[in-house]
Design an enzyme around this catalytic site. Structure first.
Site, PDB file in Angstrom:
ATOM      1  N   HIS A  34       0.980  -1.231  -0.347  1.00 44.47           N
ATOM      2  CA  HIS A  34       0.025   0.088   0.274  1.00 44.47           C
ATOM      3  C   HIS A  34       0.798   1.283   0.054  1.00 44.47           C
ATOM      4  O   HIS A  34       0.679   2.270  -0.767  1.00 44.47           O
ATOM      5  CB  HIS A  34      -1.289   0.350   1.280  1.00 44.47           C
ATOM      6  N   GLU A  36       1.817   1.349   8.005  1.00 45.17           N
ATOM      7  CA  GLU A  36       1.993   2.028   7.107  1.00 45.17           C
ATOM      8  C   GLU A  36       2.465   3.784   6.913  1.00 45.17           C
ATOM      9  O   GLU A  36       3.372   4.231   6.524  1.00 45.17           O
ATOM     10  CB  GLU A  36       0.548   2.470   6.121  1.00 45.17           C
ATOM     11  N   GLY A  44       2.301  -8.277  -7.983  1.00 46.09           N
ATOM     12  CA  GLY A  44       0.856  -8.318  -7.910  1.00 46.09           C
ATOM     13  C   GLY A  44      -0.032  -8.935  -6.992  1.00 46.09           C
ATOM     14  O   GLY A  44       0.383  -9.242  -5.346  1.00 46.09           O
ATOM     15  N   TYR A  61      -9.605   4.020   3.144  1.00 43.17           N
ATOM     16  CA  TYR A  61      -9.977   3.504   3.648  1.00 43.17           C
ATOM     17  C   TYR A  61     -11.088   3.271   4.434  1.00 43.17           C
ATOM     18  O   TYR A  61     -11.964   2.475   4.345  1.00 43.17           O
ATOM     19  CB  TYR A  61      -9.158   2.893   4.941  1.00 43.17           C
ATOM     20  N   THR A  74      15.510 -11.224  -9.547  1.00 47.51           N
ATOM     21  CA  THR A  74      16.353  -8.810  -9.503  1.00 47.51           C
ATOM     22  C   THR A  74      15.743  -9.947  -7.721  1.00 47.51           C
ATOM     23  O   THR A  74      17.363  -8.859  -7.329  1.00 47.51           O
ATOM     24  CB  THR A  74      15.423  -9.267 -10.079  1.00 47.51           C
ATOM     25  N   TYR A  87      11.839  -2.801  -2.930  1.00 49.01           N
ATOM     26  CA  TYR A  87      11.138  -3.029  -4.640  1.00 49.01           C
ATOM     27  C   TYR A  87      10.596  -1.890  -4.336  1.00 49.01           C
ATOM     28  O   TYR A  87      10.134  -1.266  -3.087  1.00 49.01           O
ATOM     29  CB  TYR A  87      10.043  -3.829  -4.781  1.00 49.01           C
TER      30      TYR A  87
END
Length: 398
Positions: free
Chosen positions: A88, A140, A389, A98, A278, A191
């Site tokens: 997120h 978050e 994904g 939310y 990777t 990532y």
């Protein structure tokens, strides 16, 4: 934890809600995108929506969270929450969203289940939702703070300083901030999200592992073009292959992800397939920079040597680590006499006691490797994985 009044209601209704949750989430997305079409255009992966994978992922996470609250009332499912929160944050999700999700999700629940949604049932599932949502919002918020970003403001322009064709379907892009300053730090295995504007004006987002060594002042991502097959052709990967050139600028998020290399000297298994190599490259670069003779078993599977992105780099990194052993499997190995033919067979490997495993690749590959590790006595808590994904594996871990 769930309140005393809600726990028995959730226990009694979880089978009914679980059986219908696929229908509920499909209706939820229809309602959400009718109300806010820009979310489908600029936030959600349109390919996953078309295939139904996003609906399955949401259904899996809600059902898994409710089940964990019942089975482990004194513990929070931190691993599941962390994985979702990192994704997120990489997308720029905000706490206000939310509330929007709650509005349309509960409207869908009422419409699908009808009179079965009594006030008591609605209150209990409302509690489940906000327990999960508030936990994610808190994680978050911490991630944004650590990234030095305001909530949702994760994007920064990055210039492409190098482009390399790794295979016929994989290209690597070396990035640095558009102002010329060094790229920020990241942890090996993390990532970034990349946002591109497509021909129809949609701003679609995808995640790519950082495949370079941390601390060099540049980031590298490797993009495999998703060709049409069982699902739709990859919109973002195709755009990057066609348009991302040296000197171009991409909108890129801060680094996120909790599949990161642990400190210490314990033995490691790094198992990947396809473009899943990777994050393992970044981990191996980090181990090489650290020095030492840590035991590292490197496993990679691919269709053929020509399809293996960064093949020579992987060989070089493994050869340079005194405690590393590289094992390759190709469906069609050709003249690579050092590789095995077929799919990965962990039974053929000697794994050290106390190994910690990191997996990245297609779900069938990771399920097979994880199953082999569990049968060999590796505890589930020591097997970690990365999914790009929708995470259709949520809640399946022991």
């Amino acid at each position: 934890m769930l309140s005393e009044q809600s726990a028995p209601v959730i226990r009694a209704t979880l089978p009914v809600v679980g059986a219908a949750i696929g229908e509920i989430t499909e209706l939820f997305y229809k309602k959400l995108f009718t109300d806010r079409p820009e979310l489908l255009r600029d936030l959600f992966n349109r390919g996953n929506q078309a295939s139904g994978e996003q609906q399955q992922a949401l259904a899996g996470s809600i059902a898994a969270f409710a089940g964990m609250l019942l089975e482990h009332p004194d513990a929070r499912p931190d691993a599941m929450l962390s994985r979702i929160a990192h994704k997120h944050a990489s997308l720029g999700v905000t706490s206000e969203q939310y509330k929007l999700v709650h509005q349309h999700l509960f409207a869908a629940i009422v419409e699908v289940l009808g009179d079965a949604v009594t006030e008591e049932v609605a209150a209990a599932w409302d509690e489940v939702y906000w327990l999960m949502a508030n936990a994610l919002i808190a994680v978050e918020a911490r991630l944004y703070q650590e990234a030095g970003s305001a909530e949702g403001a994760t994007w920064r322009p990055m210039e492409i300083v190098e482009r390399h064709e790794e295979t016929a379907d994989a290209v690597s892009l070396v990035l640095r901030p558009a102002g010329g300053t060094p790229a920020g730090a990241f942890r090996p295995g993390q990532y970034v999200s990349v946002q591109v504007e497509l021909g129809d004006g949609a701003r679609q987002i995808r995640q790519y592992s950082l495949s370079s060594a941390p601390g060099t002042g540049q980031w590298r991502i490797t993009v495999k073009r998703v060709r049409s097959g069982a699902g739709p052709e990859g919109e973002v990967s195709s755009w990057l292959h066609a348009h991302a050139r040296t000197g171009g600028v991409l909108q890129v998020s801060a680094p996120f992800g909790d599949l990161v290399l642990p400190e210490g000297d314990g033995p490691l298994l790094l198992a990947s397939a396809g473009i899943g190599c990777t994050p393992m490259l970044s981990m191996l670069h980090h181990l090489a920079a650290q020095g030492g003779d840590r035991s590292v078993t490197v496993v990679h599977a691919d269709r053929a040597p020509a399809d293996h992105a960064h093949r020579d780099e992987l060989r070089r990194l493994a050869a340079g680590l005194p405690g590393a052993a590289l094992h390759l499997w190709y469906e069609e190995p050709g003249d690579d006499t050092a590789a095995s033919r077929g799919t990965v067979d962990l039974a053929a490997l000697d794994l050290p006691e106390g190994v910690t495993a990191y997996l990245c690749g297609p779900l069938p590959f990771m399920r097979a490797v994880r199953g082999d590790l569990l049968r060999r006595g590796v505890p589930a808590r020591d097997v970690h994985y990365e999914v790009f994904g929708p995470d259709l594996w949520l809640g399946s871990e022991d």
